[in-house]
Scaffold this motif. Structure first.
Motif, PDB file in Angstrom:
ATOM      1  N   VAL A   8      -3.143   3.131  -1.066  1.00 55.02           N
ATOM      2  CA  VAL A   8      -2.827   2.135  -0.213  1.00 55.02           C
ATOM      3  C   VAL A   8      -1.142   1.561   0.025  1.00 55.02           C
ATOM      4  O   VAL A   8      -0.206   2.579  -1.369  1.00 55.02           O
ATOM      5  CB  VAL A   8      -3.981   0.812  -1.507  1.00 55.02           C
ATOM      6  CG1 VAL A   8      -4.766   0.927  -1.227  1.00 55.02           C
ATOM      7  CG2 VAL A   8      -3.081   1.130  -3.004  1.00 55.02           C
ATOM      8  N   ASN A  12       0.246  -3.464  -2.303  1.00 51.35           N
ATOM      9  CA  ASN A  12      -0.896  -4.038  -2.370  1.00 51.35           C
ATOM     10  C   ASN A  12      -1.651  -3.540  -3.671  1.00 51.35           C
ATOM     11  O   ASN A  12      -2.779  -4.175  -4.161  1.00 51.35           O
ATOM     12  CB  ASN A  12      -1.978  -3.427  -1.199  1.00 51.35           C
ATOM     13  CG  ASN A  12      -1.330  -4.744  -0.206  1.00 51.35           C
ATOM     14  OD1 ASN A  12      -0.967  -3.364   0.852  1.00 51.35           O
ATOM     15  ND2 ASN A  12      -1.739  -5.466   0.280  1.00 51.35           N
ATOM     16  N   GLU A  13      -0.778  -1.957  -4.179  1.00 47.00           N
ATOM     17  CA  GLU A  13      -1.578  -2.319  -5.345  1.00 47.00           C
ATOM     18  C   GLU A  13      -1.646  -2.667  -6.308  1.00 47.00           C
ATOM     19  O   GLU A  13      -3.124  -2.426  -7.047  1.00 47.00           O
ATOM     20  CB  GLU A  13      -0.692  -0.680  -5.969  1.00 47.00           C
ATOM     21  CG  GLU A  13       0.494  -1.305  -6.967  1.00 47.00           C
ATOM     22  CD  GLU A  13       1.038   0.143  -6.907  1.00 47.00           C
ATOM     23  OE1 GLU A  13       1.987  -0.528  -8.542  1.00 47.00           O
ATOM     24  OE2 GLU A  13       1.211   1.060  -6.406  1.00 47.00           O
ATOM     25  N   GLU A  15      -2.922  -5.978  -6.515  1.00 49.99           N
ATOM     26  CA  GLU A  15      -4.376  -6.714  -5.972  1.00 49.99           C
ATOM     27  C   GLU A  15      -5.437  -5.917  -6.400  1.00 49.99           C
ATOM     28  O   GLU A  15      -6.709  -6.043  -6.456  1.00 49.99           O
ATOM     29  CB  GLU A  15      -4.377  -7.411  -4.570  1.00 49.99           C
ATOM     30  CG  GLU A  15      -3.330  -8.107  -4.755  1.00 49.99           C
ATOM     31  CD  GLU A  15      -1.781  -8.135  -4.788  1.00 49.99           C
ATOM     32  OE1 GLU A  15      -0.731  -6.806  -4.375  1.00 49.99           O
ATOM     33  OE2 GLU A  15      -0.953  -8.478  -4.570  1.00 49.99           O
ATOM     34  N   VAL A  16      -5.729  -5.253  -5.964  1.00 45.63           N
ATOM     35  CA  VAL A  16      -6.752  -3.451  -5.711  1.00 45.63           C
ATOM     36  C   VAL A  16      -7.168  -3.505  -6.753  1.00 45.63           C
ATOM     37  O   VAL A  16      -7.957  -3.488  -7.163  1.00 45.63           O
ATOM     38  CB  VAL A  16      -6.190  -2.776  -4.478  1.00 45.63           C
ATOM     39  CG1 VAL A  16      -7.365  -1.591  -4.623  1.00 45.63           C
ATOM     40  CG2 VAL A  16      -5.933  -2.779  -3.267  1.00 45.63           C
ATOM     41  N   GLU A  19      -8.407  -6.655  -8.879  1.00 55.42           N
ATOM     42  CA  GLU A  19     -10.301  -6.373  -8.396  1.00 55.42           C
ATOM     43  C   GLU A  19     -10.871  -5.891  -8.758  1.00 55.42           C
ATOM     44  O   GLU A  19     -11.811  -5.962  -8.907  1.00 55.42           O
ATOM     45  CB  GLU A  19      -9.851  -7.119  -7.138  1.00 55.42           C
ATOM     46  CG  GLU A  19     -11.242  -7.299  -6.439  1.00 55.42           C
ATOM     47  CD  GLU A  19     -10.880  -8.745  -6.721  1.00 55.42           C
ATOM     48  OE1 GLU A  19     -12.489 -10.065  -6.891  1.00 55.42           O
ATOM     49  OE2 GLU A  19     -10.501  -9.876  -7.571  1.00 55.42           O
ATOM     50  N   ILE A  60     -11.410  -2.869  -1.685  1.00 59.61           N
ATOM     51  CA  ILE A  60     -10.394  -2.337  -0.934  1.00 59.61           C
ATOM     52  C   ILE A  60     -10.124  -2.985   0.423  1.00 59.61           C
ATOM     53  O   ILE A  60      -9.240  -3.658   0.616  1.00 59.61           O
ATOM     54  CB  ILE A  60     -10.655  -1.046  -1.005  1.00 59.61           C
ATOM     55  CG1 ILE A  60     -10.526   0.086  -2.226  1.00 59.61           C
ATOM     56  CG2 ILE A  60      -9.226  -0.646  -0.764  1.00 59.61           C
ATOM     57  CD1 ILE A  60     -10.796   1.568  -2.171  1.00 59.61           C
ATOM     58  N   GLU A  63      -8.855  -6.395   0.007  1.00 56.90           N
ATOM     59  CA  GLU A  63      -7.285  -6.850  -0.597  1.00 56.90           C
ATOM     60  C   GLU A  63      -6.210  -5.676  -0.184  1.00 56.90           C
ATOM     61  O   GLU A  63      -5.265  -6.317  -0.027  1.00 56.90           O
ATOM     62  CB  GLU A  63      -7.505  -6.183  -2.056  1.00 56.90           C
ATOM     63  CG  GLU A  63      -8.239  -6.756  -2.867  1.00 56.90           C
ATOM     64  CD  GLU A  63      -7.650  -7.992  -3.300  1.00 56.90           C
ATOM     65  OE1 GLU A  63      -6.878  -8.712  -3.296  1.00 56.90           O
ATOM     66  OE2 GLU A  63      -9.065  -8.751  -3.290  1.00 56.90           O
ATOM     67  N   CYS A  64      -7.022  -5.129   1.234  1.00 61.21           N
ATOM     68  CA  CYS A  64      -5.951  -4.757   1.971  1.00 61.21           C
ATOM     69  C   CYS A  64      -5.745  -5.056   4.005  1.00 61.21           C
ATOM     70  O   CYS A  64      -5.731  -4.168   4.409  1.00 61.21           O
ATOM     71  CB  CYS A  64      -5.548  -3.172   1.676  1.00 61.21           C
ATOM     72  SG  CYS A  64      -4.984  -2.918   0.448  1.00 61.21           S
TER      73      CYS A  64
END
Length: 110
Positions: A8, A12-13, A15-16, A19, A60, A63-64
């Motif tokens: 990723v 974004n790391e 948030e991923v 979550e 994933i 979030e991405c």
């Protein structure tokens, strides 16, 4: 059991990972670098039971989200060739993730 590798964008790391952690998945992060845009990525390794793979991938994906970005791709050149080199902006897709799912033959947590 499966091992999910998710590459990723560094953007974004957090948030991923947050979550996935909320949903009680353990995540290991490796700092990596992409080849085309030469930007920082993170490779996430998530060990998961077979029936939870879809849930991990859905998190994933959520979030991405993919989006477009205008960038200039600078090749690696040095010396006199650099003086006459000009670049043009280009639109590229960013975001998203590259996901690999592999079988795990043996797993032990010590």
């Amino acid at each position: 059991m499966k091992l999910v590798y998710a590459i990723v964008r560094k953007d974004n790391e957090d948030e991923v990972m947050n979550e996935l952690t909320v949903h009680r998945f353990s995540v290991t992060k490796l700092a990596t670098t992409g080849g085309f845009l030469r930007k920082g990525n993170s490779t996430l390794m998530i060990g998961v039971e077979d029936d939870k793979v879809k849930q991990v991938i859905d998190i994933i994906k959520h979030e991405c989200g993919e989006r477009q970005k205008i960038t200039v791709n600078m090749p690696y050149v040095s010396g006199p060739a650099m003086v006459n080199y000009s670049t043009m902006p280009m639109t590229v897709e960013v975001g998203g993730a590259t996901i690999f799912v592999v079988d795990v033959e043996h797993f032990e947590k010590i």
